[in-house]
Scaffold this motif. Structure first.
Motif, PDB file in Angstrom:
ATOM      1  N   GLY A  44      20.454   1.303  -5.550  1.00 21.34           N
ATOM      2  CA  GLY A  44      19.289   0.873  -4.792  1.00 21.34           C
ATOM      3  C   GLY A  44      18.754   1.987  -3.906  1.00 21.34           C
ATOM      4  O   GLY A  44      18.949   3.170  -4.185  1.00 21.34           O
ATOM      5  N   ALA A  45      18.083   1.612  -2.836  1.00 23.55           N
ATOM      6  CA  ALA A  45      17.503   2.601  -1.928  1.00 23.55           C
ATOM      7  C   ALA A  45      17.381   2.007  -0.532  1.00 23.55           C
ATOM      8  O   ALA A  45      17.214   0.798  -0.365  1.00 23.55           O
ATOM      9  N   VAL A  46      17.468   2.883   0.461  1.00 27.75           N
ATOM     10  CA  VAL A  46      17.383   2.491   1.870  1.00 27.75           C
ATOM     11  C   VAL A  46      16.215   3.226   2.510  1.00 27.75           C
ATOM     12  O   VAL A  46      16.037   4.432   2.304  1.00 27.75           O
ATOM     13  N   LYS A  47      15.425   2.494   3.280  1.00 28.76           N
ATOM     14  CA  LYS A  47      14.295   3.091   4.000  1.00 28.76           C
ATOM     15  C   LYS A  47      14.694   3.315   5.453  1.00 28.76           C
ATOM     16  O   LYS A  47      15.128   2.387   6.134  1.00 28.76           O
TER      17      LYS A  47
ATOM     18  N   VAL B 183      16.884   5.774  14.121  1.00 30.59           N
ATOM     19  CA  VAL B 183      15.959   5.062  13.239  1.00 30.59           C
ATOM     20  C   VAL B 183      16.576   3.716  12.864  1.00 30.59           C
ATOM     21  O   VAL B 183      17.751   3.460  13.127  1.00 30.59           O
ATOM     22  N   THR B 184      15.763   2.880  12.238  1.00 26.34           N
ATOM     23  CA  THR B 184      16.251   1.636  11.638  1.00 26.34           C
ATOM     24  C   THR B 184      16.462   1.875  10.149  1.00 26.34           C
ATOM     25  O   THR B 184      15.667   2.567   9.509  1.00 26.34           O
ATOM     26  N   ALA B 185      17.539   1.332   9.598  1.00 23.80           N
ATOM     27  CA  ALA B 185      17.826   1.448   8.161  1.00 23.80           C
ATOM     28  C   ALA B 185      17.672   0.074   7.525  1.00 23.80           C
ATOM     29  O   ALA B 185      18.358  -0.873   7.919  1.00 23.80           O
ATOM     30  N   ARG B 186      16.777  -0.020   6.565  1.00 25.25           N
ATOM     31  CA  ARG B 186      16.512  -1.299   5.903  1.00 25.25           C
ATOM     32  C   ARG B 186      16.581  -1.117   4.389  1.00 25.25           C
ATOM     33  O   ARG B 186      16.128  -0.099   3.860  1.00 25.25           O
ATOM     34  N   ALA B 187      17.152  -2.088   3.712  1.00 24.09           N
ATOM     35  CA  ALA B 187      17.229  -2.041   2.250  1.00 24.09           C
ATOM     36  C   ALA B 187      15.818  -2.117   1.677  1.00 24.09           C
ATOM     37  O   ALA B 187      15.108  -3.103   1.891  1.00 24.09           O
ATOM     38  N   TRP B 188      15.406  -1.061   0.979  1.00 28.44           N
ATOM     39  CA  TRP B 188      14.070  -1.032   0.386  1.00 28.44           C
ATOM     40  C   TRP B 188      14.013  -1.967  -0.817  1.00 28.44           C
ATOM     41  O   TRP B 188      12.969  -2.467  -1.203  1.00 28.44           O
ATOM     42  N   MET B 189      15.173  -2.186  -1.411  1.00 31.37           N
ATOM     43  CA  MET B 189      15.396  -3.125  -2.508  1.00 31.37           C
ATOM     44  C   MET B 189      16.854  -3.539  -2.375  1.00 31.37           C
ATOM     45  O   MET B 189      17.521  -3.114  -1.435  1.00 31.37           O
ATOM     46  N   ASP B 190      17.359  -4.372  -3.263  1.00 34.73           N
ATOM     47  CA  ASP B 190      18.785  -4.691  -3.192  1.00 34.73           C
ATOM     48  C   ASP B 190      19.579  -3.392  -3.227  1.00 34.73           C
ATOM     49  O   ASP B 190      19.336  -2.526  -4.078  1.00 34.73           O
ATOM     50  N   VAL B 191      20.518  -3.251  -2.311  1.00 35.68           N
ATOM     51  CA  VAL B 191      21.220  -1.976  -2.188  1.00 35.68           C
ATOM     52  C   VAL B 191      22.717  -2.200  -2.012  1.00 35.68           C
ATOM     53  O   VAL B 191      23.145  -3.181  -1.395  1.00 35.68           O
TER      54      VAL B 191
ATOM     55  N   LEU C  61       5.651   5.512 -10.748  1.00 34.05           N
ATOM     56  CA  LEU C  61       6.688   5.477  -9.722  1.00 34.05           C
ATOM     57  C   LEU C  61       7.631   4.326 -10.036  1.00 34.05           C
ATOM     58  O   LEU C  61       7.198   3.194 -10.255  1.00 34.05           O
ATOM     59  N   ARG C  62       8.927   4.622 -10.076  1.00 35.25           N
ATOM     60  CA  ARG C  62       9.897   3.634 -10.537  1.00 35.25           C
ATOM     61  C   ARG C  62      10.013   2.445  -9.600  1.00 35.25           C
ATOM     62  O   ARG C  62      10.206   1.309 -10.029  1.00 35.25           O
ATOM     63  N   ASP C  63       9.880   2.699  -8.306  1.00 38.45           N
ATOM     64  CA  ASP C  63      10.113   1.642  -7.328  1.00 38.45           C
ATOM     65  C   ASP C  63       8.816   0.922  -6.974  1.00 38.45           C
ATOM     66  O   ASP C  63       7.766   1.553  -6.841  1.00 38.45           O
ATOM     67  N   PRO C  64       8.875  -0.404  -6.806  1.00 40.95           N
ATOM     68  CA  PRO C  64       7.697  -1.143  -6.331  1.00 40.95           C
ATOM     69  C   PRO C  64       7.247  -0.578  -4.985  1.00 40.95           C
ATOM     70  O   PRO C  64       8.068  -0.265  -4.124  1.00 40.95           O
ATOM     71  N   LEU C  65       5.939  -0.461  -4.817  1.00 42.03           N
ATOM     72  CA  LEU C  65       5.423   0.207  -3.621  1.00 42.03           C
ATOM     73  C   LEU C  65       4.105  -0.432  -3.222  1.00 42.03           C
ATOM     74  O   LEU C  65       3.163  -0.474  -4.011  1.00 42.03           O
ATOM     75  N   THR C  66       4.032  -0.937  -2.002  1.00 43.52           N
ATOM     76  CA  THR C  66       2.787  -1.524  -1.519  1.00 43.52           C
ATOM     77  C   THR C  66       1.922  -0.454  -0.862  1.00 43.52           C
ATOM     78  O   THR C  66       2.404   0.616  -0.475  1.00 43.52           O
TER      79      THR C  66
END
Length: 235
Positions: A61-64, A101-109, A181-186
């Protein structure tokens, strides 16, 4: 004894730059001293200002990483992907360090997490691990400075082009229409990456789609002409 879970995690993380130059046994030992954590998309791993008491490594997954400003704006600092560590301030910062910073799951991680004490001990025990982490911290710092210079000196169109090319370089899928781009992005997330407004990003993407530079779908962006975007990023 090396468990099946450790073996699987070792296989997932064997190319992580954090473990470069370490023997397989050493990597397995470090992994076995962390704990696996699964966070659904949108879930928070830690908040800005909380005590920096854990060190993390993304498995899947990925973390923002982002900072919410007092004026309501959100500044995205970095996207952390599989094999990349984050929250180094927990082990190389002051004993009373807090997360900047804040770390949030950009998707399931899925992440591995170590307590400050555990990872500090591993870094003292394995100089190569310590060297790798310092190299990565230096690399992240250089990239952050580059982005700061972009946001301070470049117009929004140039920053957006840089952002799309950077995201495509990190994770993209070749299609008949270009690099998707592989990841969904708004559009809102793109605005946060570039330090601008939703309105500005929407206007630029609409213009670029008419000009054949990108194709935009529901939470999907495809770079139809990377060469033209590269030229735009250098103007």
């Amino acid at each position: 004894m090396v468990t099946t879970n450790v073996i699987r995690l070792h296989e997932d993380l064997e190319t992580s730059p954090l473990f470069s130059g370490l023997a397989e046994r050493q990597v397995s030992e470090v992994i076995s001293r962390g704990h696996r954590r699964v966070v659904p998309g949108g879930g928070t791993l830690f908040n800005c200002g909380e005590p920096a008491d854990q060190f993390f490594l993304v498995v899947e997954g990925a973390v923002k990483l982002f900072r919410a400003m007092s004026n309501g704006h959100v500044v995205v600092v970095r996207i952390i992907r599989p094999g990349e560590p984050f929250a180094a301030c927990s082990v190389v910062g002051r004993p009373d360090a807090t997360y900047p910073v804040t770390a949030r799951a950009w998707m399931d991680v899925t992440v591995l997490a170590w307590s400050r004490g555990t990872m500090s001990s591993e870094l003292r025990r394995l100089p190569t691990l310590q060297y790798n982490l310092l190299q990565l911290v230096s690399q992240y710092q250089d990239q952050t400075v580059d982005r700061l210079c972009e946001s301070s000196t470049q117009p929004v169109a140039q920053r957006l082009a840089h952002c799309l090319l950077r995201l495509a370089d990190q994770a993209s899928i070749p299609t008949t229409d270009g690099l998707q781009l592989r990841d969904p992005l708004t559009r809102q997330e793109l605005a946060e990456f570039c330090g601008t407004t939703l309105h500005t990003v929407s206007r630029l993407l609409a213009q670029w789609e008419r000009d054949g530079l990108v194709r935009v779908g529901r939470c999907r962006v495809t770079l139809a002409s990377t060469k033209r975007l590269q030229l735009l990023s250098m103007q």
